[in-house]
Design an enzyme around this catalytic site. Structure first.
Site, PDB file in Angstrom:
ATOM      1  N   ARG A 154      48.603  13.249  12.260  1.00  0.00           N
ATOM      2  CA  ARG A 154      49.217  13.981  13.365  1.00  0.00           C
ATOM      3  C   ARG A 154      50.554  14.530  12.875  1.00  0.00           C
ATOM      4  O   ARG A 154      51.253  13.857  12.103  1.00  0.00           O
ATOM      5  CB  ARG A 154      49.472  13.061  14.569  1.00  0.00           C
ATOM      6  CG  ARG A 154      48.234  12.735  15.395  1.00  0.00           C
ATOM      7  CD  ARG A 154      47.750  13.929  16.226  1.00  0.00           C
ATOM      8  NE  ARG A 154      46.591  13.588  17.035  1.00  0.00           N
ATOM      9  CZ  ARG A 154      45.323  13.760  16.672  1.00  0.00           C
ATOM     10  NH1 ARG A 154      45.027  14.282  15.506  1.00  0.00           N
ATOM     11  NH2 ARG A 154      44.337  13.419  17.501  1.00  0.00           N
ATOM     12  N   GLU A 188      51.652  22.808  17.673  1.00  0.00           N
ATOM     13  CA  GLU A 188      50.404  23.510  17.373  1.00  0.00           C
ATOM     14  C   GLU A 188      50.061  24.453  18.519  1.00  0.00           C
ATOM     15  O   GLU A 188      50.215  24.058  19.672  1.00  0.00           O
ATOM     16  CB  GLU A 188      49.277  22.495  17.155  1.00  0.00           C
ATOM     17  CG  GLU A 188      49.540  21.607  15.943  1.00  0.00           C
ATOM     18  CD  GLU A 188      48.450  20.548  15.709  1.00  0.00           C
ATOM     19  OE1 GLU A 188      47.439  20.557  16.426  1.00  0.00           O
ATOM     20  OE2 GLU A 188      48.636  19.735  14.797  1.00  0.00           O
ATOM     21  N   HIS A 202      44.403  22.580  12.266  1.00  0.00           N
ATOM     22  CA  HIS A 202      43.909  21.345  12.872  1.00  0.00           C
ATOM     23  C   HIS A 202      42.374  21.378  13.006  1.00  0.00           C
ATOM     24  O   HIS A 202      41.834  21.251  14.098  1.00  0.00           O
ATOM     25  CB  HIS A 202      44.567  21.078  14.239  1.00  0.00           C
ATOM     26  CG  HIS A 202      44.472  19.632  14.649  1.00  0.00           C
ATOM     27  ND1 HIS A 202      45.449  18.987  15.357  1.00  0.00           N
ATOM     28  CD2 HIS A 202      43.502  18.698  14.433  1.00  0.00           C
ATOM     29  CE1 HIS A 202      45.088  17.728  15.565  1.00  0.00           C
ATOM     30  NE2 HIS A 202      43.904  17.530  15.017  1.00  0.00           N
TER      31      HIS A 202
HETATM   32  P1  NDP Z   1      41.351   4.311  12.689  1.00  0.00           P
HETATM   33  O1  NDP Z   1      41.846   3.628  13.902  1.00  0.00           O
HETATM   34  O2  NDP Z   1      39.994   3.992  12.172  1.00  0.00           O
HETATM   35  O3  NDP Z   1      42.377   4.014  11.480  1.00  0.00           O
HETATM   36  C1  NDP Z   1      43.770   3.997  11.585  1.00  0.00           C
HETATM   37  C2  NDP Z   1      44.290   2.958  10.594  1.00  0.00           C
HETATM   38  O4  NDP Z   1      45.713   3.073  10.515  1.00  0.00           O
HETATM   39  C3  NDP Z   1      43.956   1.553  11.010  1.00  0.00           C
HETATM   40  O5  NDP Z   1      42.957   1.032  10.186  1.00  0.00           O
HETATM   41  C4  NDP Z   1      45.278   0.788  10.874  1.00  0.00           C
HETATM   42  O6  NDP Z   1      45.073  -0.312  10.004  1.00  0.00           O
HETATM   43  C5  NDP Z   1      46.236   1.790  10.237  1.00  0.00           C
HETATM   44  N1  NDP Z   1      47.582   1.717  10.810  1.00  0.00           N
HETATM   45  C6  NDP Z   1      47.941   1.706  12.109  1.00  0.00           C
HETATM   46  N2  NDP Z   1      49.272   1.667  12.234  1.00  0.00           N
HETATM   47  C7  NDP Z   1      49.776   1.657  10.978  1.00  0.00           C
HETATM   48  C8  NDP Z   1      51.091   1.624  10.437  1.00  0.00           C
HETATM   49  N3  NDP Z   1      52.168   1.557  11.226  1.00  0.00           N
HETATM   50  N4  NDP Z   1      51.222   1.670   9.094  1.00  0.00           N
HETATM   51  C9  NDP Z   1      50.147   1.711   8.290  1.00  0.00           C
HETATM   52  N5  NDP Z   1      48.875   1.722   8.743  1.00  0.00           N
HETATM   53  C10 NDP Z   1      48.695   1.697  10.069  1.00  0.00           C
HETATM   54  O7  NDP Z   1      41.499   5.846  12.960  1.00  0.00           O
HETATM   55  P2  NDP Z   1      40.826   7.094  12.174  1.00  0.00           P
HETATM   56  O8  NDP Z   1      40.820   6.801  10.719  1.00  0.00           O
HETATM   57  O9  NDP Z   1      39.576   7.492  12.831  1.00  0.00           O
HETATM   58  O10 NDP Z   1      41.907   8.228  12.501  1.00  0.00           O
HETATM   59  C11 NDP Z   1      43.263   8.087  12.114  1.00  0.00           C
HETATM   60  C12 NDP Z   1      44.092   9.168  12.764  1.00  0.00           C
HETATM   61  O11 NDP Z   1      43.725  10.438  12.224  1.00  0.00           O
HETATM   62  C13 NDP Z   1      43.849   9.327  14.276  1.00  0.00           C
HETATM   63  O12 NDP Z   1      44.665   8.437  15.017  1.00  0.00           O
HETATM   64  C14 NDP Z   1      44.182  10.766  14.526  1.00  0.00           C
HETATM   65  O13 NDP Z   1      45.533  10.904  14.928  1.00  0.00           O
HETATM   66  C15 NDP Z   1      43.978  11.443  13.171  1.00  0.00           C
HETATM   67  N6  NDP Z   1      42.815  12.360  13.212  1.00  0.00           N
HETATM   68  C16 NDP Z   1      42.978  13.650  12.793  1.00  0.00           C
HETATM   69  C17 NDP Z   1      41.925  14.539  12.828  1.00  0.00           C
HETATM   70  C18 NDP Z   1      42.085  15.935  12.337  1.00  0.00           C
HETATM   71  O14 NDP Z   1      41.356  16.802  12.790  1.00  0.00           O
HETATM   72  N7  NDP Z   1      42.984  16.210  11.429  1.00  0.00           N
HETATM   73  C19 NDP Z   1      40.606  14.151  13.357  1.00  0.00           C
HETATM   74  C20 NDP Z   1      40.510  12.756  13.690  1.00  0.00           C
HETATM   75  C21 NDP Z   1      41.589  11.916  13.635  1.00  0.00           C
HETATM   76  P3  NDP Z   1      45.896  -1.676  10.277  1.00  0.00           P
HETATM   77  O15 NDP Z   1      45.527  -2.094  11.671  1.00  0.00           O
HETATM   78  O16 NDP Z   1      45.473  -2.607   9.204  1.00  0.00           O
HETATM   79  O17 NDP Z   1      47.338  -1.270  10.158  1.00  0.00           O
END
Ligand code: NDP
Length: 308
Positions: A226, A255, A274
Site C-alpha cells: 500500500r 491514487e 495499482h
Molecule cells: P497476508 O495477510 O497473507 O500477509 C501479510 C503478512 O505481513 C503477514 O504474514 C504478517 O506476518 C506480515 N506482517 C504484518 N505486519 C507486519 C509488520 N509490522 N512487519 C512485518 N511483517 C508484518 O496478506 P497478503 O500477502 O495477501 O497481502 C499483503 C498486503 O498486500 C495486503 O494487506 C494489501 O495491502 C496488499 N495487496 C496489494 C495488492 C495490489 O494490487 N498491489 C493486491 C492484494 C494485496 P506476521 O504476522 O508474521 O508479521
C-alpha cells in the site's frame, strides 16, 4: 440466522466486471444480486463489496473483495457482531508476478529500452548498469501469501532471499528471518527491498529517510503493498539524490497518482496503476473464496479469512 441472499455491491466494478462476477455465483445455494447504495440489509444478507458502507453493519456477513481491508472499520464490525472477511490468500501469483516483472525490468532494463523504443532510439546502456538478479539479495518485508509467493519465485531464480515478519514461522525459500525491529539489518545488504505488508499503524512510513540511508545506493524498492507504507516524499528525494537506485511501484499515497507527482519523471521508477491483482481470472478467484464462505456460513463453520 441462515443467509438467504448474496448482494454484490456495485463498487466491485473498481477491479472486476460486475456482471461476470454475479454470474460466477450461478452454482451457489443462494441467489446473487447486484446492488447500489439504495439498499437496506438484515442478518440474512451477505454482501460482497470493494468499498465500505455504514449500512453493511446490518448485514449478517460482509466480504471485502480486496486483501487490504484498511478502509473498513473493524472495531465497528466487532461491536456490531458482524463477520468481516477479506480476499487474502488469492494474490500470490498475480501480485507476485508483477513484483518479479519490476525486478527483472529494473535489472535488465526493459523499462529503459521501451522508453527509447518510443523515440526510435538504439540506446545502449552504460556497461555497468545491467545486472542479473541471480545471486542478488532480495529482502521481502511481510511474509504472508504475497511475500511467500515472491520469496519462492526469487529463490527459484537463484536469488539470496531474506525476510521480515513478526512471527518466527519459517517461509520456503527464505534463508534468514528478521524481526520488524531489526528492519535496518534486514535491508542494508539487499539489492531489492520488496514490500508486502498490510497497511497498519505499525507499517505506515516503514521506509523513510533513515531506511533509505541504511539501504545500498544501488538498491531498488518494490512496493506492491500500500502507498502509505513508503514515505513518498522521502522516496522521491532518495532516488533523485542517488541514495538508492530506483523503484517499482504499484501503489501510491494518492491514487490515481496525481499529474504533478515527480515520480512520473524518474527514469528508474516504474509505475503501474495499482493493478497487481489484475488478470482475466480475478473475478473467478474471488468468487471461489466467497462461495466457499457461503458454504461455511450455512453449515455454521468458521469463515475463511475472517478479520473481524
Ligand atoms: P497476508 O495477510 O497473507 O500477509 C501479510 C503478512 O505481513 C503477514 O504474514 C504478517 O506476518 C506480515 N506482517 C504484518 N505486519 C507486519 C509488520 N509490522 N512487519 C512485518 N511483517 C508484518 O496478506 P497478503 O500477502 O495477501 O497481502 C499483503 C498486503 O498486500 C495486503 O494487506 C494489501 O495491502 C496488499 N495487496 C496489494 C495488492 C495490489 O494490487 N498491489 C493486491 C492484494 C494485496 P506476521 O504476522 O508474521 O508479521
Amino acid at each position: 440466522t441462515e443467509l438467504d441472499q448474496l448482494y454484490i455491491h456495485e463498487s466491485v466494478e473498481n477491479v472486476i466486471p460486475q456482471d461476470a462476477f454475479v454470474d460466477a455465483f450461478d452454482e451457489v445455494s443462494i441467489p446473487a444480486e447486484l446492488v447500489g447504495d439504495d439498499r437496506e440489509y438484515d442478518a440474512s444478507d451477505a454482501v460482497a463489496t470493494y468499498a465500505p458502507r455504514p449500512e453493511f453493519l446490518n448485514a449478517g456477513w460482509v466480504h471485502c473483495i480486496r486483501a487490504g481491508y484498511d478502509e473498513f472499520d473493524t472495531d465497528a464490525y466487532d461491536a456490531a457482531g458482524v463477520a468481516l472477511t477479506n480476499s487474502s490468500g488469492i494474490h500470490g501469483s498475480t501480485v507476485g508476478e508483477l513484483a518479479l516483472t519490476f525486478m527483472l525490468s529494473l535489472a535488465r532494463l526493459g523499462h529503459r529500452y521501451r522508453d527509447h523504443q518510443n523515440e526510435r532510439s538504439w540506446w545502449e546502456p552504460p556497461y555497468d548498469r545491467p545486472f542479473t538478479i541471480e545471486n542478488e539479495r532480495a529482502c521481502v518485508v511481510g511474509l504472508g501469501t504475497i511475500g511467500e509467493a515472491i520469496a519462492t519465485r526469487c529463490d527459484a531464480l537463484g536469488m539470496d532471499v531474506v525476510g521480515v515478519r513478526r512471527s518466527d514461522e519459517p517461509v520456503p525459500g527464505v534463508s534468514e528471518l528478521f524481526d520488524p525491529d531489526r528492519l535496518h539489518d534486514a535491508i542494508e545488504n539487499a539489492r531489492f527491498v520488496v514490500l508486502t505488508v498490510p497497511h497498519t499503524p505499525e507499517t505506515e512510513g516503514l521506509l523513510s529517510d533513515e531506511e533509505f540511508a541504511a539501504m545500498r545506493d544501488d538498491a531498488f524498492v518494490i512496493n506492491v503493498a500500500r502507498g502509505p507504507v513508503v514515505d513518498e516524499e522521502s522516496l522521491i528525494a532518495a532516488v533523485k539524490n542517488d541514495r538508492i537506485a530506483g523503484a517499482g511501484l504499484d501503489v501510491f499515497e494518492t491514487e490515481p497518482l496525481p499529474d504533478d507527482s515527480p515520480l512520473w519523471d524518474l527514469d528508474e521508477v516504474i509505475i503501474s496503476p495499482h493493478k497487481g491483482s489484475a488478470t482475466n481470472r480475478y473475478h473467478l478467484d474471488i468468487a471461489d473464496l466467497v462461495a466457499e464462505n457461503v458454504r461455511r456460513y450455512q453449515s455454521g463453520d468458521i469463515l475463511k479469512n475472517r478479520v473481524a
